[in-house]
Design a protein around this motif. Sequence first.
Motif, mmCIF file in Angstrom:
data_model
loop_
_atom_site.group_PDB
_atom_site.id
_atom_site.type_symbol
_atom_site.label_atom_id
_atom_site.label_comp_id
_atom_site.label_asym_id
_atom_site.label_seq_id
_atom_site.Cartn_x
_atom_site.Cartn_y
_atom_site.Cartn_z
ATOM 1 N N GLY A 136 1.037 -0.962 -0.212
ATOM 2 C CA GLY A 136 0.218 0.368 0.470
ATOM 3 C C GLY A 136 0.749 1.477 0.048
ATOM 4 O O GLY A 136 0.350 2.233 -0.266
ATOM 5 N N THR A 137 2.156 1.313 0.422
ATOM 6 C CA THR A 137 2.681 2.466 -0.008
ATOM 7 C C THR A 137 2.968 2.933 -1.630
ATOM 8 O O THR A 137 3.756 2.366 -2.342
ATOM 9 C CB THR A 137 4.282 2.234 0.965
ATOM 10 O OG1 THR A 137 4.322 1.965 1.393
ATOM 11 C CG2 THR A 137 5.365 3.257 0.518
ATOM 12 N N THR A 138 2.856 4.437 -2.115
ATOM 13 C CA THR A 138 2.991 5.099 -2.546
ATOM 14 C C THR A 138 3.645 5.635 -3.070
ATOM 15 O O THR A 138 4.531 6.557 -3.814
ATOM 16 C CB THR A 138 1.539 5.158 -3.263
ATOM 17 O OG1 THR A 138 1.261 5.901 -2.293
ATOM 18 C CG2 THR A 138 0.190 4.766 -3.752
ATOM 19 N N THR A 139 4.579 5.973 -1.532
ATOM 20 C CA THR A 139 5.399 7.471 -1.836
ATOM 21 C C THR A 139 6.100 7.142 -0.482
ATOM 22 O O THR A 139 5.994 6.946 0.570
ATOM 23 C CB THR A 139 5.243 8.864 -1.954
ATOM 24 O OG1 THR A 139 4.542 8.913 -2.866
ATOM 25 C CG2 THR A 139 6.145 9.867 -2.082
ATOM 26 N N ALA A 374 -3.550 10.454 -8.432
ATOM 27 C CA ALA A 374 -3.822 9.384 -8.478
ATOM 28 C C ALA A 374 -3.146 8.408 -7.635
ATOM 29 O O ALA A 374 -3.054 7.603 -8.324
ATOM 30 C CB ALA A 374 -4.300 8.693 -9.443
ATOM 31 N N ASP A 375 -3.253 7.968 -6.254
ATOM 32 C CA ASP A 375 -2.106 7.418 -5.418
ATOM 33 C C ASP A 375 -3.585 7.321 -4.447
ATOM 34 O O ASP A 375 -3.629 7.767 -3.478
ATOM 35 C CB ASP A 375 -1.353 8.386 -4.903
ATOM 36 C CG ASP A 375 -0.590 8.641 -5.540
ATOM 37 O OD1 ASP A 375 -0.132 8.512 -6.751
ATOM 38 O OD2 ASP A 375 0.330 9.206 -4.824
ATOM 39 N N LEU A 376 -3.369 5.627 -4.534
ATOM 40 C CA LEU A 376 -4.349 5.263 -3.649
ATOM 41 C C LEU A 376 -4.512 3.792 -3.336
ATOM 42 O O LEU A 376 -4.398 3.678 -4.617
ATOM 43 C CB LEU A 376 -6.160 5.733 -4.139
ATOM 44 C CG LEU A 376 -7.043 5.488 -5.852
ATOM 45 C CD1 LEU A 376 -7.364 4.088 -5.305
ATOM 46 C CD2 LEU A 376 -7.835 6.250 -6.097
ATOM 47 N N VAL A 377 -5.092 3.279 -2.445
ATOM 48 C CA VAL A 377 -5.329 1.807 -2.024
ATOM 49 C C VAL A 377 -6.743 1.722 -1.862
ATOM 50 O O VAL A 377 -7.904 2.196 -1.258
ATOM 51 C CB VAL A 377 -4.577 1.742 -0.658
ATOM 52 C CG1 VAL A 377 -5.023 0.076 -0.535
ATOM 53 C CG2 VAL A 377 -3.349 2.274 -1.051
ATOM 54 N N LEU A 395 -3.879 -6.443 4.200
ATOM 55 C CA LEU A 395 -5.331 -5.937 3.347
ATOM 56 C C LEU A 395 -5.316 -5.076 2.139
ATOM 57 O O LEU A 395 -6.425 -5.412 1.669
ATOM 58 C CB LEU A 395 -5.961 -5.751 4.498
ATOM 59 C CG LEU A 395 -5.965 -6.493 6.681
ATOM 60 C CD1 LEU A 395 -7.311 -6.151 7.378
ATOM 61 C CD2 LEU A 395 -7.453 -7.823 5.273
ATOM 62 N N VAL A 396 -4.399 -5.405 1.414
ATOM 63 C CA VAL A 396 -4.306 -4.053 0.460
ATOM 64 C C VAL A 396 -4.988 -5.614 -0.509
ATOM 65 O O VAL A 396 -4.618 -6.864 -0.848
ATOM 66 C CB VAL A 396 -3.379 -3.978 -0.148
ATOM 67 C CG1 VAL A 396 -2.692 -2.953 -1.100
ATOM 68 C CG2 VAL A 396 -2.706 -3.037 1.188
ATOM 69 N N HIS A 397 -5.781 -4.863 -1.608
ATOM 70 C CA HIS A 397 -6.527 -5.860 -3.187
ATOM 71 C C HIS A 397 -5.763 -5.058 -4.049
ATOM 72 O O HIS A 397 -5.145 -5.489 -4.756
ATOM 73 C CB HIS A 397 -7.834 -5.721 -2.304
ATOM 74 C CG HIS A 397 -8.393 -5.945 -4.064
ATOM 75 N ND1 HIS A 397 -8.853 -5.016 -5.015
ATOM 76 C CD2 HIS A 397 -8.281 -7.255 -4.225
ATOM 77 C CE1 HIS A 397 -9.617 -5.867 -6.204
ATOM 78 N NE2 HIS A 397 -9.480 -6.935 -5.730
ATOM 79 N N SER A 398 -5.821 -4.076 -4.123
ATOM 80 C CA SER A 398 -4.553 -2.759 -4.778
ATOM 81 C C SER A 398 -4.669 -2.052 -4.872
ATOM 82 O O SER A 398 -5.457 -1.226 -3.827
ATOM 83 C CB SER A 398 -5.671 -3.139 -6.316
ATOM 84 O OG SER A 398 -6.412 -2.949 -6.123
ATOM 85 N N VAL A 399 -3.637 -1.707 -5.354
ATOM 86 C CA VAL A 399 -2.985 0.086 -5.532
ATOM 87 C C VAL A 399 -3.205 1.187 -7.422
ATOM 88 O O VAL A 399 -2.721 0.217 -7.527
ATOM 89 C CB VAL A 399 -1.051 0.108 -5.149
ATOM 90 C CG1 VAL A 399 -0.918 1.298 -4.824
ATOM 91 C CG2 VAL A 399 -1.852 -0.991 -3.884
ATOM 92 N N TYR A 406 -2.809 -1.614 -9.759
ATOM 93 C CA TYR A 406 -1.866 -2.375 -9.539
ATOM 94 C C TYR A 406 -2.284 -3.522 -8.412
ATOM 95 O O TYR A 406 -3.257 -2.692 -7.130
ATOM 96 C CB TYR A 406 -0.084 -2.175 -8.867
ATOM 97 C CG TYR A 406 0.665 -0.914 -10.322
ATOM 98 C CD1 TYR A 406 1.271 -1.797 -11.074
ATOM 99 C CD2 TYR A 406 0.406 0.152 -9.478
ATOM 100 C CE1 TYR A 406 2.376 -0.375 -11.591
ATOM 101 C CE2 TYR A 406 1.144 1.032 -10.200
ATOM 102 C CZ TYR A 406 1.885 0.781 -11.111
ATOM 103 O OH TYR A 406 2.339 1.426 -12.421
ATOM 104 N N ALA A 407 -2.352 -4.746 -9.018
ATOM 105 C CA ALA A 407 -3.406 -5.684 -8.053
ATOM 106 C C ALA A 407 -1.745 -5.882 -6.981
ATOM 107 O O ALA A 407 -1.156 -6.255 -7.108
ATOM 108 C CB ALA A 407 -3.647 -6.863 -8.675
ATOM 109 N N ALA A 408 -2.318 -6.222 -5.876
ATOM 110 C CA ALA A 408 -1.476 -6.823 -5.064
ATOM 111 C C ALA A 408 -0.725 -7.970 -4.980
ATOM 112 O O ALA A 408 0.181 -7.966 -4.635
ATOM 113 C CB ALA A 408 -2.332 -6.844 -3.652
#
Length: 409
Positions: A136-139, A374-377, A395-399, A406-408
Motif C-alpha cells: 500500500g505504500t505509494t511514496t 491519483a495515489d490510492l489503496v 489487507l491491500v487488494h490493489s493500489v 496494480y493488483a497486490a
Amino acid sequence: MDLLLTNIGLLCTPQGTQPRKGVRQGEVLCVEKAMVAIEAGKIVYAGPEDPALHAEKTVDCGGRLCTPGLVDAHTHLVFGGWRQKELGLKLAGVPYLDILQQGGGILNTVDQTRLATEAELIDKGMGLLSEMLRHGTTTAEAKSGYGLNLETERKQLQVIKKLNESHPVDLVPTFMGAHAVPREYRGRRQEYVDLVIHQMLPAIAEEKLAKFCDVFCETGVFTPEESLRILEQAKRLGLGGKLHADEVDSLGGAELAAKANCLTAEHLVAASAQGILDMAKQNVIAVLLPATSFYLDKPFAPARDMLDKGLAIALGTDFNPGSSPNLNMQFAMSCACLRLRMTPEEVLTAATLNSAAAVGLAEQTGSLEAGKQADLVLWDAPDLAYIFYRYGSNLVHSVVKNGVLYAAA
Ligand code: IZC
Ligand code: ZN
C-alpha cells in the motif's frame, strides 16, 4: 476521463495540503458509496457516486474501502547486506547503541554498502519497492547514510534517484552523511563533522541529489551542537532539515529540531515535555516510528501528549537492517493504533496527508481530492478500524499509483 473507480463501499481521506494538527488530526472525510475519477494520472473527482461520470475504463471496486496511498515518511531503503546475525546479541540483551560502539550495527551495514555495486543496490531496491507497493505504500522517503564517505553517499543517492525514475513508488531523497562516525575517523570525530559540512553537503547540494538533510543526534553518535552545525549548513545550501531526535536517550533533540527550524523531528521516544512544546510552537512535524519501538523493545513515543499539545503526527516504518527490518506501513499503523493509542482516523491522517507533508509533498499527494496525484489503496476491509484490528495480514487488494492500477497479489 481515463479511469473510473466505481462501487467504493467507503472512501476515507483527510483533506487539504497542510498537515492536520492536534485535535484536527482525526478529522477525516468518509463517504459511503463513492467514486473516484482519474485523468492523466491525477484525481479529477472523489466523492459520492455520480452517474453522469464516464471513462474509457471502469473498475468495479466491489464495495471495498478506499484511502489515499500510504506515504512512508522515514526509511533507510538502500543498503548492502542484512543484519539478522545481530539478533543473537539483541536477544542476549546487548543494547542497540552498544552494538554500534563495538563497531557493528550501522558500521557493519556501511562495510556492506561500500562493497555493493550500484547495479546490486538497484536490483535489491526494486524488489523492496515492489514489496512496499504491494503493502500500500505509494511514496517513501529514503535516506543515505551507509556510505559515510562522499563516494558511497553519492552512490546511495544516485541509486535512490534511479529507483525513483524506474519504479512506480515515488521516492524523496534525504542525505544522511551524519548517521555515524565512520571507523576511519574514530577519535577524530570533529574532522568527520567538518568533512560532512565542507565537502559532502556542498557536493550533494550542487548535484541536487537530496531534498533534505538528516542527522542522527544520539549518545555516542552526533551531539546536539554538531547536529546544529550540520543542519545550519544544510539550510544555507537549500536542503530542508530533519533530525533523528531522542530515539534512545533524551538529549534535547526535539528542542534542537525546533531551534534549527527543521521540517520534522523523527522517533521522539524520549522527547522532553519542553521539546514537544517547542516543536508545537515552530510547527515541526513529529514523525513517529512505532515499529522501531516494537523491534528494539523500547517505550513508544508519547503520541497522545503530542496531539494534546497541538502537534501534527506523521508515520514511517523506519525500514532499515538494524532497528526496523519491516517495510510494511500496515504494521506501523497497527502499532500506532494499538500502542500509541491513536484513533483509526488519526492514524490514517498520519500515514497519508501528514506523512506527505513530512516529505514536502502535501500539495501533490496524501489525500483523495481533485488535483492531487491519483495515489490510492483499495482495501479488503469494510472500514478503517478493521485494517488495524486485523494486524499481521496484508489487507491491500490493489493500489493505484499515478493513475495506474496494480493488483497486490
Ligand atoms: O542501520 O541501525 N537508528 N539509524 C538510527 C538506524 C537506526 C539504522 C541502522
Ligand atoms: Zn532512521
